[in-house]
Design a protein around this motif. Structure first.
Motif, mmCIF file in Angstrom:
data_model
loop_
_atom_site.group_PDB
_atom_site.id
_atom_site.type_symbol
_atom_site.label_atom_id
_atom_site.label_comp_id
_atom_site.label_asym_id
_atom_site.label_seq_id
_atom_site.Cartn_x
_atom_site.Cartn_y
_atom_site.Cartn_z
ATOM 1 N N MET A 125 -3.111 -26.823 -69.883
ATOM 2 C CA MET A 125 -4.544 -27.063 -69.878
ATOM 3 C C MET A 125 -4.830 -28.197 -68.907
ATOM 4 O O MET A 125 -4.546 -29.363 -69.181
ATOM 5 C CB MET A 125 -5.019 -27.424 -71.276
ATOM 6 N N VAL A 127 -7.058 -30.811 -67.285
ATOM 7 C CA VAL A 127 -8.242 -31.530 -67.752
ATOM 8 C C VAL A 127 -8.663 -32.522 -66.677
ATOM 9 O O VAL A 127 -7.819 -33.175 -66.052
ATOM 10 C CB VAL A 127 -7.952 -32.273 -69.073
ATOM 11 N N PRO A 136 -3.884 -31.903 -77.046
ATOM 12 C CA PRO A 136 -4.874 -30.836 -77.238
ATOM 13 C C PRO A 136 -5.913 -31.144 -78.312
ATOM 14 O O PRO A 136 -7.059 -30.688 -78.211
ATOM 15 C CB PRO A 136 -4.001 -29.630 -77.622
ATOM 16 N N LEU A 139 -9.334 -32.391 -77.242
ATOM 17 C CA LEU A 139 -10.285 -31.503 -76.571
ATOM 18 C C LEU A 139 -11.498 -31.183 -77.442
ATOM 19 O O LEU A 139 -12.445 -30.555 -76.972
ATOM 20 C CB LEU A 139 -9.587 -30.199 -76.170
ATOM 21 N N VAL A 144 -14.671 -26.438 -72.317
ATOM 22 C CA VAL A 144 -13.464 -25.695 -71.929
ATOM 23 C C VAL A 144 -13.868 -24.367 -71.289
ATOM 24 O O VAL A 144 -14.696 -23.622 -71.835
ATOM 25 C CB VAL A 144 -12.547 -25.454 -73.141
ATOM 26 N N ALA A 157 -5.629 -20.368 -73.401
ATOM 27 C CA ALA A 157 -6.508 -21.471 -73.781
ATOM 28 C C ALA A 157 -6.630 -21.558 -75.298
ATOM 29 O O ALA A 157 -6.577 -22.657 -75.884
ATOM 30 C CB ALA A 157 -7.881 -21.290 -73.143
ATOM 31 N N TYR A 160 -3.494 -23.191 -76.705
ATOM 32 C CA TYR A 160 -3.464 -24.639 -76.530
ATOM 33 C C TYR A 160 -4.413 -25.331 -77.497
ATOM 34 O O TYR A 160 -4.096 -26.386 -78.067
ATOM 35 C CB TYR A 160 -3.798 -25.013 -75.081
ATOM 36 N N ALA A 193 -12.162 -28.659 -68.665
ATOM 37 C CA ALA A 193 -10.777 -28.214 -68.773
ATOM 38 C C ALA A 193 -10.671 -26.710 -68.556
ATOM 39 O O ALA A 193 -11.611 -25.954 -68.851
ATOM 40 C CB ALA A 193 -10.210 -28.577 -70.149
ATOM 41 N N ILE A 195 -7.300 -23.464 -68.182
ATOM 42 C CA ILE A 195 -5.875 -23.115 -68.151
ATOM 43 C C ILE A 195 -5.457 -22.740 -66.736
ATOM 44 O O ILE A 195 -6.171 -22.022 -66.026
ATOM 45 C CB ILE A 195 -5.592 -21.941 -69.103
ATOM 46 N N TRP A 215 -2.871 -33.713 -67.764
ATOM 47 C CA TRP A 215 -2.319 -32.615 -68.548
ATOM 48 C C TRP A 215 -2.003 -33.121 -69.957
ATOM 49 O O TRP A 215 -1.147 -33.978 -70.117
ATOM 50 C CB TRP A 215 -1.046 -32.078 -67.895
ATOM 51 N N SER A 254 5.227 -29.966 -72.443
ATOM 52 C CA SER A 254 4.203 -28.940 -72.481
ATOM 53 C C SER A 254 4.798 -27.660 -73.044
ATOM 54 O O SER A 254 5.850 -27.680 -73.695
ATOM 55 C CB SER A 254 3.634 -28.709 -71.073
#
Length: 381
Positions: A125, A127, A136, A139, A144, A157, A160, A193, A195, A215, A254
């Motif tokens: 993701m 950002v 995450p 967020l 998004v 997405a 995440y 944000a 993906i 990230w 990640s």
């Protein structure tokens, strides 16, 4: 929890085991046809590099047909026009008969993995750097991107967000007509944000913009987060990302999944599949630096308990190399059983399915879920 099965194998032991294999001299066909991502992509460059090694080793000629989207890459495989596809995660959707493959022209496909590439970049993701986000979960309330018509990116997405205990209702969903327009939207301040893979031009554009890029980290010890992510998208696995736009010097924690995923249909000739995996493993040093991401095909990067079954010839190759375990075989058997169950459910459903395409799709997804649940398997989609 999502688990990757890393493999450690001494080169001498590998070649020693395979030297006595009765299949070691499996003959390759005169010609191999592939589909892959479009020219200029890392996936296309990798297959061109590998194809040249196959040609040098066995004399097999090869042709790579670029496909700009998942359907264009998968259709020639379905119809038998090509032998192999260097695909993305759509190969998994195809094997499950979901998303773009839930319509009357598709259904669950008999997909088999030859090999996958998991390189130093990742899918994450991205950002904007001026937003206060570290994980995450941060967020929540942020804007998004949701890409119209791109099931794979939107599912990523969603996965995440799930890691952070969030869903689409917890963020401001900003709909964009395409992938590049989503990043235009972040750069211009209309979203926060989206993906992407860490090495894309889109990520590089965001990193070079006044907003910058960051990230969110996915902590390895957050078992509840990994379980939530797996429930949404079981093909994700923990991954240490070390390459890409705005990546910290020492990398970051990640998740990712392989790209490309080299797949064939189950009926690909045994000798062809065996010759392919033999070349990919034993000629690795000859192609690993020939294209971006090609190093990702290393044996130790292969997840032997992933979400799509291997071709039987690939299983035999790894078994003869001494690295195929009973646990791996049990997992393979479950995947094959799942594919068979889905194929039978599809045949039953299509015998009296509605003509309306939307009704067909929903009816199939309901029938699919019912069949899987009756067998004690999770529908996922």
């Amino acid at each position: 929890m999502l688990r990757q099965t890393p493999l450690s194998l001494a080169t001498a032991a590998l070649f020693g085991a395979l030297a006595i294999s009765p299949f070691a001299n499996a003959e390759m066909p005169d010609t191999l046809n592939w589909t892959a991502y479009g020219t200029g992509t890392s996936g296309h460059a990798q297959i061109m590099a590998i194809g040249q090694i196959i040609q040098q080793r066995s004399g097999t000629q090869f042709r790579v047909i670029p496909g700009e989207n998942d359907i264009l890459r998968m259709t020639p495989l379905k119809t038998g026009r090509v032998d192999l596809c260097a695909c993305g995660i759509a190969s998994y959707y195809g094997s499950e008969g979901v998303m773009m493959f839930a319509g009357p022209d598709w259904g669950p496909q008999p997909i088999r993995v030859i090999s996958t590439s998991l390189a130093s970049f990742g899918l994450g993701m991205a950002v904007a750097g001026d937003v206060d986000v570290e994980t995450p979960a941060d967020l929540k309330g942020k804007r998004v991107a949701y890409i119209r018509g791109d099931d794979a990116l939107n599912k990523a997405a969603e996965a995440y967000l799930a890691f952070g205990g969030l869903g689409w209702d917890d963020v401001e969903k900003v709909v964009f007509p395409g992938y590049n327009s989503a990043f235009d939207g972040i750069i211009s301040g209309r979203a926060d944000a989206a993906i992407t893979t860490t090495v894309t031009p889109a990520a590089q554009r965001l990193a070079a913009s006044p907003r910058g890029i960051q990230w969110p980290q996915l902590a390895r010890d957050n078992q509840a987060g990994w379980q939530r992510m797996e429930a949404v998208a079981p093909y994700f696995q923990p991954h240490e990302v070390t390459a890409g736009a705005g990546i910290p010097e020492d990398g970051y924690h990640s998740a990712s999944y392989p790209y490309p995923i080299m797949v064939a249909n189950a009926d690909l000739e045994y000798d062809t599949a065996y010759g392919l995996i033999k070349t990919l493993v034993e000629d690795y040093d000859r192609y690993k630096d020939a294209a971006p991401g090609a190093a990702g095909y290393a044996v130790e990067n292969q997840n032997m308990t992933w979400v799509i079954p291997f071709h039987e010839a690939v299983v035999d190759y790894y078994r003869q190399a001494g690295i195929w375990t009973e646990e791996m075989q049990a997992h393979q058997d479950q995947l094959l059983k799942r594919q068979q169950l889905l194929a039978e459910a599809w045949d039953r459903y299509t015998a009296s399915a509605p003509d309306d395409e939307e009704a067909f799709r929903q009816g199939w997804l309901d029938a699919r879920a019912e069949a899987l649940e009756a067998a004690g398997m999770r529908p996922v989609f």
